[in-house]
Design an enzyme around this catalytic site. Structure first.
Site, PDB file in Angstrom:
ATOM      1  N   SER A  25     -15.310  -6.907  70.827  1.00 47.79           N
ATOM      2  CA  SER A  25     -15.670  -7.857  71.849  1.00 47.79           C
ATOM      3  C   SER A  25     -17.003  -7.336  72.633  1.00 47.79           C
ATOM      4  O   SER A  25     -17.026  -7.755  73.767  1.00 47.79           O
ATOM      5  CB  SER A  25     -14.562  -7.995  72.583  1.00 47.79           C
ATOM      6  OG  SER A  25     -13.440  -8.696  72.152  1.00 47.79           O
ATOM      7  N   ASN A  44     -21.428  -7.396  61.969  1.00 43.17           N
ATOM      8  CA  ASN A  44     -20.255  -7.441  61.003  1.00 43.17           C
ATOM      9  C   ASN A  44     -19.996  -8.930  60.842  1.00 43.17           C
ATOM     10  O   ASN A  44     -19.084  -9.468  61.628  1.00 43.17           O
ATOM     11  CB  ASN A  44     -19.235  -6.747  61.239  1.00 43.17           C
ATOM     12  CG  ASN A  44     -18.044  -6.991  60.356  1.00 43.17           C
ATOM     13  OD1 ASN A  44     -18.126  -7.560  59.362  1.00 43.17           O
ATOM     14  ND2 ASN A  44     -16.909  -6.395  60.611  1.00 43.17           N
ATOM     15  N   GLU A  86     -13.422   1.175  66.969  1.00 42.81           N
ATOM     16  CA  GLU A  86     -13.105   0.058  67.288  1.00 42.81           C
ATOM     17  C   GLU A  86     -11.495  -0.183  67.668  1.00 42.81           C
ATOM     18  O   GLU A  86     -10.881   0.011  66.704  1.00 42.81           O
ATOM     19  CB  GLU A  86     -13.380  -0.944  66.125  1.00 42.81           C
ATOM     20  CG  GLU A  86     -14.768  -0.933  65.486  1.00 42.81           C
ATOM     21  CD  GLU A  86     -15.118  -2.288  64.735  1.00 42.81           C
ATOM     22  OE1 GLU A  86     -16.071  -2.841  65.123  1.00 42.81           O
ATOM     23  OE2 GLU A  86     -14.398  -2.607  63.948  1.00 42.81           O
ATOM     24  N   GLU A 104      -9.526  -4.470  59.696  1.00 38.71           N
ATOM     25  CA  GLU A 104      -8.998  -5.726  58.812  1.00 38.71           C
ATOM     26  C   GLU A 104      -8.586  -5.316  57.597  1.00 38.71           C
ATOM     27  O   GLU A 104      -7.620  -5.976  56.853  1.00 38.71           O
ATOM     28  CB  GLU A 104     -10.023  -6.671  59.050  1.00 38.71           C
ATOM     29  CG  GLU A 104      -9.771  -7.429  60.486  1.00 38.71           C
ATOM     30  CD  GLU A 104     -11.178  -8.031  61.129  1.00 38.71           C
ATOM     31  OE1 GLU A 104     -12.151  -8.283  60.216  1.00 38.71           O
ATOM     32  OE2 GLU A 104     -11.225  -8.324  62.061  1.00 38.71           O
ATOM     33  N   HIS A 116     -12.654  -0.751  57.796  1.00 41.43           N
ATOM     34  CA  HIS A 116     -12.469  -1.559  58.851  1.00 41.43           C
ATOM     35  C   HIS A 116     -10.889  -2.014  59.277  1.00 41.43           C
ATOM     36  O   HIS A 116     -10.148  -2.129  58.161  1.00 41.43           O
ATOM     37  CB  HIS A 116     -13.103  -2.734  58.712  1.00 41.43           C
ATOM     38  CG  HIS A 116     -13.443  -3.773  59.946  1.00 41.43           C
ATOM     39  ND1 HIS A 116     -12.611  -4.472  60.392  1.00 41.43           N
ATOM     40  CD2 HIS A 116     -14.365  -3.949  60.722  1.00 41.43           C
ATOM     41  CE1 HIS A 116     -12.552  -5.200  61.432  1.00 41.43           C
ATOM     42  NE2 HIS A 116     -13.769  -4.886  61.806  1.00 41.43           N
ATOM     43  N   GLY A 155     -12.184  -9.184  68.593  1.00 40.23           N
ATOM     44  CA  GLY A 155     -11.904 -10.577  68.673  1.00 40.23           C
ATOM     45  C   GLY A 155     -10.793 -11.156  69.613  1.00 40.23           C
ATOM     46  O   GLY A 155     -10.430 -12.282  69.584  1.00 40.23           O
ATOM     47  N   LYS A 181     -17.859 -10.450  58.978  1.00 32.93           N
ATOM     48  CA  LYS A 181     -16.752 -10.911  58.327  1.00 32.93           C
ATOM     49  C   LYS A 181     -16.946 -11.799  57.287  1.00 32.93           C
ATOM     50  O   LYS A 181     -17.805 -11.890  56.672  1.00 32.93           O
ATOM     51  CB  LYS A 181     -15.817 -11.136  59.557  1.00 32.93           C
ATOM     52  CG  LYS A 181     -15.698 -10.088  60.643  1.00 32.93           C
ATOM     53  CD  LYS A 181     -14.604  -9.971  61.504  1.00 32.93           C
ATOM     54  CE  LYS A 181     -14.927  -8.677  62.641  1.00 32.93           C
ATOM     55  NZ  LYS A 181     -13.830  -8.688  63.583  1.00 32.93           N
TER      56      LYS A 181
HETATM   57  P1  13P Z   1     -15.587  -8.695  67.936  1.00 28.64           P
HETATM   58  O1  13P Z   1     -16.962  -8.260  68.173  1.00 28.64           O
HETATM   59  O2  13P Z   1     -15.444  -9.980  67.328  1.00 28.64           O
HETATM   60  O3  13P Z   1     -14.465  -8.307  68.631  1.00 28.64           O
HETATM   61  O4  13P Z   1     -15.246  -7.877  66.246  1.00 28.64           O
HETATM   62  C1  13P Z   1     -15.653  -6.416  66.331  1.00 28.64           C
HETATM   63  C2  13P Z   1     -15.366  -6.107  64.782  1.00 28.64           C
HETATM   64  O5  13P Z   1     -14.288  -6.134  64.274  1.00 28.64           O
HETATM   65  C3  13P Z   1     -16.561  -5.388  64.434  1.00 28.64           C
HETATM   66  O6  13P Z   1     -16.370  -4.898  63.126  1.00 28.64           O
END
Ligand code: 13P
Length: 257
Positions: free
Chosen positions: A214, A10, A168, A98, A96, A174, A12
């Site tokens: 992560s 992903n 997640e 976010e 997601h 992150g 983003k």
């Molecule tokens: P990270 O791997 O940067 O922690 O992000 C995970 C994520 O949100 C994947 O959709």
């Protein structure tokens, strides 16, 4: 039961078209011999067309990071499942954290999007997971169960068997704090049990459940060794073709052995 593992990246809101092209050329070489698992990239919409060109002839698939639930219409700023298919996508990430946090995504809108994505032959990767403060007060299981139930509302078992979930935990995204593998497996087992109750054991056994939060080349092995974890949704580590390829390759070796 045989669930084909998936490693999905992903991106983003990262990468221009030329950056995406460079990544794709490097990834295509790095993963040319990988077998036995699906590799998916979910980039910004603006790079889909270029990635489709660069990845033609490879096994790497494309996914959207979101979609709306209508085919077309006066919905400024939205992209439909039909458009994602047209752009070469086979997957779409839905719900997601976010999007839930910054863009008012709700369990209700996720459910509508799941129906719309399936109707257009896209495999939804439905994201669920708890906040740090919910985990602290032992609300993890409840939060995840409710998100799963609401995402699957009014789906027939056959349709439900086509979706993927991504567990997640929000506190692990992150932050570099990956969730302990056995704990991640425990929550993924709860996702599967919830599906069993809602749509029956057949659909639940078939569904692939990914872990995200992560994931790095050195933490993927522990996750993939767990019986209820069928893949990973990778954020930061999917932005570099070599670290993403290491994650992909490690799993193909693991699953073949
Ligand atoms: P990270 O791997 O940067 O922690 O992000 C995970 C994520 O949100 C994947 O959709």
């Amino acid at each position: 039961m045989s669930r084909k593992p998936i490693i999905a990246g992903n991106w983003k809101m990262y990468k221009t078209i030329s950056e995406a092209r460079d990544f794709a050329r490097a990834l295509a070489i790095a993963v040319r011999n990988v077998m036995g698992l699906e590799v998916v990239l979910c980039p910004p919409f603006t790079t889909l067309f270029a990635l489709r060109e660069e990845l033609a002839g490879t096994a790497v698939q494309l996914g959207g990071q979101n979609c709306y639930f209508y085919d077309e219409g006066a919905f400024t700023g939205e992209v439909s499942p039909r458009m994602l298919r047209d752009a070469g996508c086979t997957y779409v990430v839905l719900g997601h954290s976010e999007r839930r946090q910054h863009f008012a995504e709700t369990d209700g809108s996720v459910n509508k999007k799941v129906h719309a994505a399936l109707a257009h032959g896209l495999t939804p990767i439905i994201c669920v997971g708890e906040k740090a403060e919910e985990r602290e007060v032992q609300l993890t299981d409840n939060v995840v169960i409710v998100q799963v139930q609401r995402a699957l509302l009014n789906l027939e078992p056959l349709a439900a068997s086509q979706v993927c979930f991504a567990y997640e935990p929000i506190w692990a995204i992150g932050t570099g704090k990956t969730c302990d593998s056995r704990e991640a497996n425990r929550v993924c087992a709860i996702i599967r049990e919830t599906m069993t109750r809602q749509v029956g054991p057949g659909a639940a056994d078939d569904v692939r459940i990914l872990y995200g939060g992560s994931v790095k080349p050195d933490t993927i092995a522990g996750k993939m060794a767990q019986p209820h974890i069928d893949g990973a949704l990778v954020g930061g580590a999917s932005l570099d073709p070599h670290s993403f390829a290491q994650i992909v390759e490690f799993n193909s070796v693991l699953k073949k052995s």
